[in-house]
Design a protein around this motif. Structure first.
Motif, mmCIF file in Angstrom:
data_model
loop_
_atom_site.group_PDB
_atom_site.id
_atom_site.type_symbol
_atom_site.label_atom_id
_atom_site.label_comp_id
_atom_site.label_asym_id
_atom_site.label_seq_id
_atom_site.Cartn_x
_atom_site.Cartn_y
_atom_site.Cartn_z
ATOM 1 N N GLY A 129 1.063 -1.238 0.062
ATOM 2 C CA GLY A 129 -0.065 -0.376 0.055
ATOM 3 C C GLY A 129 0.860 1.562 -0.017
ATOM 4 N N SER A 130 2.074 1.163 0.195
ATOM 5 C CA SER A 130 2.685 2.245 0.243
ATOM 6 C C SER A 130 2.788 3.227 -1.510
ATOM 7 N N SER A 131 2.618 4.284 -1.195
ATOM 8 C CA SER A 131 3.076 5.476 -1.895
ATOM 9 C C SER A 131 4.402 6.103 -2.626
ATOM 10 N N HIS A 132 5.566 4.901 -2.193
ATOM 11 C CA HIS A 132 6.520 5.151 -2.405
ATOM 12 C C HIS A 132 7.593 4.474 -3.801
ATOM 13 N N VAL A 133 6.176 4.762 -4.802
ATOM 14 C CA VAL A 133 6.856 3.619 -5.865
ATOM 15 C C VAL A 133 7.697 4.688 -7.048
ATOM 16 N N TYR A 134 8.527 4.075 -8.002
ATOM 17 C CA TYR A 134 9.418 4.213 -8.917
ATOM 18 C C TYR A 134 9.166 3.990 -10.061
ATOM 19 N N SER A 135 9.244 4.397 -11.258
ATOM 20 C CA SER A 135 9.631 3.910 -12.273
ATOM 21 C C SER A 135 11.093 4.341 -12.340
ATOM 22 N N ARG A 136 12.248 2.852 -12.528
ATOM 23 C CA ARG A 136 13.767 2.941 -12.811
ATOM 24 C C ARG A 136 13.937 2.216 -14.188
ATOM 25 N N PRO A 137 14.863 2.361 -14.597
ATOM 26 C CA PRO A 137 15.737 2.373 -15.754
ATOM 27 C C PRO A 137 16.709 0.567 -14.925
ATOM 28 N N TYR A 138 16.175 -0.625 -16.001
ATOM 29 C CA TYR A 138 17.184 -1.462 -15.682
ATOM 30 C C TYR A 138 18.236 -1.250 -15.827
ATOM 31 N N CYS A 148 9.005 -0.601 -5.522
ATOM 32 C CA CYS A 148 8.328 -0.255 -4.206
ATOM 33 C C CYS A 148 9.465 0.014 -3.892
ATOM 34 N N ASP A 149 9.901 1.167 -2.912
ATOM 35 C CA ASP A 149 11.341 1.194 -1.480
ATOM 36 C C ASP A 149 10.839 1.116 -0.966
ATOM 37 N N ASN A 150 9.355 0.648 -0.291
ATOM 38 C CA ASN A 150 8.646 0.114 1.295
ATOM 39 C C ASN A 150 9.464 -1.480 1.258
ATOM 40 N N CYS A 151 8.437 -1.635 0.416
ATOM 41 C CA CYS A 151 8.123 -3.570 0.797
ATOM 42 C C CYS A 151 9.564 -4.033 -0.208
ATOM 43 N N ALA A 152 10.108 -3.343 -1.413
ATOM 44 C CA ALA A 152 11.471 -3.686 -1.901
ATOM 45 C C ALA A 152 10.477 -4.782 -3.350
#
Length: 86
Positions: A23-32, A48-52
Motif C-alpha cells: 500500500g506504500s506510495s513510495h513507488v518509482y519507475s526505474r531504468p534497468y 516499491c521502496d517500502n517492501c522492495a
C-alpha cells in the motif's frame, strides 16, 4: 504520485498507483541496468521502496521501442489491477 517523463522534447504525466502488496506510495519507475554513455536505457520497471516489490520488466532495446514507451508500459503494467470476484 505523478511521474513526469521527458525524452527528446516529449513530456508525459502518468499516475503511479500505490504498491499492491504493502500500500506504500513510495513507488518509482526505474531504468534497468546502468548507462554511462548517454544512450537511452534498454529496460524499465516500477519498484516499491517500502517492501522492495518490483513490477514487470519491460525490455525496449531489442525491439526498437522508444524509451518513453517502455517506461510508460512498465507504469501501465504496474497500475494494472485484477478486478475482485464478488
Amino acid at each position: 504520485m505523478n511521474i513526469a517523463t521527458t525524452w527528446k522534447g516529449c513530456s508525459t504525466m502518468i499516475d503511479l498507483k500505490p504498491c499492491p502488496f504493502c500500500g506504500s506510495s513510495h513507488v518509482y519507475s526505474r531504468p534497468y541496468g546502468e548507462r554511462g554513455d548517454g544512450k537511452p536505457w534498454s529496460a524499465y520497471y516500477v519498484h516499491c521502496d517500502n517492501c522492495a516489490s518490483d513490477g514487470p520488466l519491460v525490455k525496449v532495446y531489442d525491439f526498437g521501442i522508444p524509451p518513453e514507451a517502455g517506461r510508460n508500459a512498465s507504469i501501465n503494467l504496474w497500475n494494472g489491477r485484477a478486478e475482485p470476484n464478488d
